[in-house]
Design a protein around this motif. Structure first.
Motif, PDB file in Angstrom:
ATOM      1  N   GLU A 193       4.628   9.515  -5.264  1.00 34.63           N
ATOM      2  CA  GLU A 193       4.698  10.655  -4.346  1.00 34.63           C
ATOM      3  C   GLU A 193       4.381  10.247  -2.910  1.00 34.63           C
ATOM      4  OE1 GLU A 193       1.832  13.308  -5.999  1.00 34.63           O
ATOM      5  OE2 GLU A 193       2.978  13.602  -7.843  1.00 34.63           O
ATOM      6  N   LEU A 194       4.024   8.983  -2.706  1.00 36.97           N
ATOM      7  CA  LEU A 194       3.658   8.473  -1.391  1.00 36.97           C
ATOM      8  C   LEU A 194       4.747   7.539  -0.867  1.00 36.97           C
ATOM      9  CD1 LEU A 194      -0.009   7.412  -2.254  1.00 36.97           C
ATOM     10  CD2 LEU A 194       0.731   9.587  -1.269  1.00 36.97           C
ATOM     11  N   ASN A 195       4.702   7.239   0.425  1.00 38.02           N
ATOM     12  CA  ASN A 195       5.499   6.143   0.970  1.00 38.02           C
ATOM     13  C   ASN A 195       4.861   4.860   0.454  1.00 38.02           C
ATOM     14  OD1 ASN A 195       7.253   7.704   2.732  1.00 38.02           O
ATOM     15  ND2 ASN A 195       5.445   8.034   3.991  1.00 38.02           N
ATOM     16  N   ASN A 196       5.657   3.947  -0.082  1.00 35.72           N
ATOM     17  CA  ASN A 196       5.135   2.688  -0.597  1.00 35.72           C
ATOM     18  C   ASN A 196       5.757   1.544   0.180  1.00 35.72           C
ATOM     19  OD1 ASN A 196       3.447   3.169  -3.167  1.00 35.72           O
ATOM     20  ND2 ASN A 196       5.152   4.614  -3.320  1.00 35.72           N
ATOM     21  N   ASN A 243       0.844  -1.195   0.000  1.00 40.11           N
ATOM     22  CA  ASN A 243       0.000   0.000   0.000  1.00 40.11           C
ATOM     23  C   ASN A 243       0.875   1.239   0.000  1.00 40.11           C
ATOM     24  OD1 ASN A 243       0.803  -0.182   2.717  1.00 40.11           O
ATOM     25  ND2 ASN A 243      -1.019   0.878   3.403  1.00 40.11           N
ATOM     26  N   GLY A 244       0.278   2.338  -0.387  1.00 39.83           N
ATOM     27  CA  GLY A 244       0.953   3.629  -0.370  1.00 39.83           C
ATOM     28  C   GLY A 244       0.240   4.531   0.613  1.00 39.83           C
ATOM     29  N   SER A 253       9.399  -6.195   5.945  1.00 39.70           N
ATOM     30  CA  SER A 253       8.749  -5.040   5.315  1.00 39.70           C
ATOM     31  C   SER A 253       9.794  -4.237   4.562  1.00 39.70           C
ATOM     32  CB  SER A 253       8.082  -4.155   6.368  1.00 39.70           C
ATOM     33  OG  SER A 253       6.990  -4.823   6.939  1.00 39.70           O
ATOM     34  N   TYR A 254       9.430  -3.806   3.377  1.00 35.83           N
ATOM     35  CA  TYR A 254      10.294  -2.998   2.525  1.00 35.83           C
ATOM     36  C   TYR A 254       9.592  -1.669   2.291  1.00 35.83           C
ATOM     37  CZ  TYR A 254      12.402  -7.537   1.603  1.00 35.83           C
ATOM     38  OH  TYR A 254      12.994  -8.765   1.738  1.00 35.83           O
ATOM     39  N   LEU A 255      10.264  -0.568   2.575  1.00 34.20           N
ATOM     40  CA  LEU A 255       9.644   0.749   2.472  1.00 34.20           C
ATOM     41  C   LEU A 255      10.398   1.627   1.490  1.00 34.20           C
ATOM     42  CD1 LEU A 255       7.537   2.821   3.484  1.00 34.20           C
ATOM     43  CD2 LEU A 255       9.185   3.440   5.269  1.00 34.20           C
ATOM     44  N   PHE A 256       9.679   2.116   0.492  1.00 38.96           N
ATOM     45  CA  PHE A 256      10.184   3.133  -0.418  1.00 38.96           C
ATOM     46  C   PHE A 256       9.604   4.462   0.071  1.00 38.96           C
ATOM     47  CE2 PHE A 256      10.219  -0.732  -2.903  1.00 38.96           C
ATOM     48  CZ  PHE A 256      11.392  -0.650  -3.633  1.00 38.96           C
ATOM     49  N   ARG A 257      10.448   5.321   0.598  1.00 42.48           N
ATOM     50  CA  ARG A 257       9.965   6.614   1.096  1.00 42.48           C
ATOM     51  C   ARG A 257       9.472   7.469  -0.064  1.00 42.48           C
ATOM     52  NH1 ARG A 257       9.946   6.480   6.236  1.00 42.48           N
ATOM     53  NH2 ARG A 257      11.631   5.521   7.364  1.00 42.48           N
ATOM     54  N   LYS A 258       8.575   8.397   0.243  1.00 42.62           N
ATOM     55  CA  LYS A 258       7.961   9.218  -0.797  1.00 42.62           C
ATOM     56  C   LYS A 258       9.030   9.917  -1.643  1.00 42.62           C
ATOM     57  CE  LYS A 258       7.149  13.103   2.294  1.00 42.62           C
ATOM     58  NZ  LYS A 258       6.153  13.983   2.856  1.00 42.62           N
ATOM     59  N   ASN A 259       8.769   9.963  -2.921  1.00 47.07           N
ATOM     60  CA  ASN A 259       9.612  10.607  -3.932  1.00 47.07           C
ATOM     61  C   ASN A 259      11.008   9.994  -4.078  1.00 47.07           C
ATOM     62  OD1 ASN A 259       7.608  12.563  -4.687  1.00 47.07           O
ATOM     63  ND2 ASN A 259       8.062  13.618  -2.765  1.00 47.07           N
TER      64      ASN A 259
END
Length: 131
Positions: free
Chosen positions: A85-88, A50-51, A104-110
């Protein structure tokens, strides 16, 4: 007791977002992939993504991959430009042998952008990688 519970660390399993040209529409699309860089197969890979931001949240997406062979990768989902543009977040659970692991893997926004591209293991492509 809690101190007796061993929680194994997930190694050599990554999530990458790669920019690829769509063969039919000739557009540059962002696609998320799971990469198994281990020497063993992963069984019953469950991925929940989710984002989100302070003001927005996307619907939760759920994916299942029955078997992800050793040293391989699989596409998780297409990512629209609006969600970059969101945290994914990608929550991944799988079996390695008889042991269940999750991470958990987090792509920070932008952070998913063309300036952040790097070589992606096994894929021979450039993208953004979270270990």
């Amino acid at each position: 007791m809690r101190k007796d519970i061993e929680i194994p660390e997930v190694k050599d399993v990554f999530v990458a977002v790669v920019q690829e040209q769509h063969p039919e529409y000739k557009t540059d699309d962002w696609n998320a992939y799971i990469i198994n860089n281990k020497d063993v197969d992963l069984d019953t890979v469950l991925i929940v993504s989710n984002g989100y931001s302070e003001k927005k949240i996307t619907p939760t997406m759920r994916h299942t991959i029955k078997l992800l062979p050793a040293r391989s990768y699989a596409k998780i989902e297409f990512m629209q430009n609006d969600v970059l543009e969101l945290n994914n977040e990608f929550k991944v659970t799988f079996f390695e042998g008889n042991q269940m692991l999750d991470k958990s893997y987090l792509f920070r926004k932008n952070t998913i952008n063309t300036k952040a591209l790097q070589s992606i293991p096994l894929m021979q492509l450039k993208g953004v990688l979270v270990k």
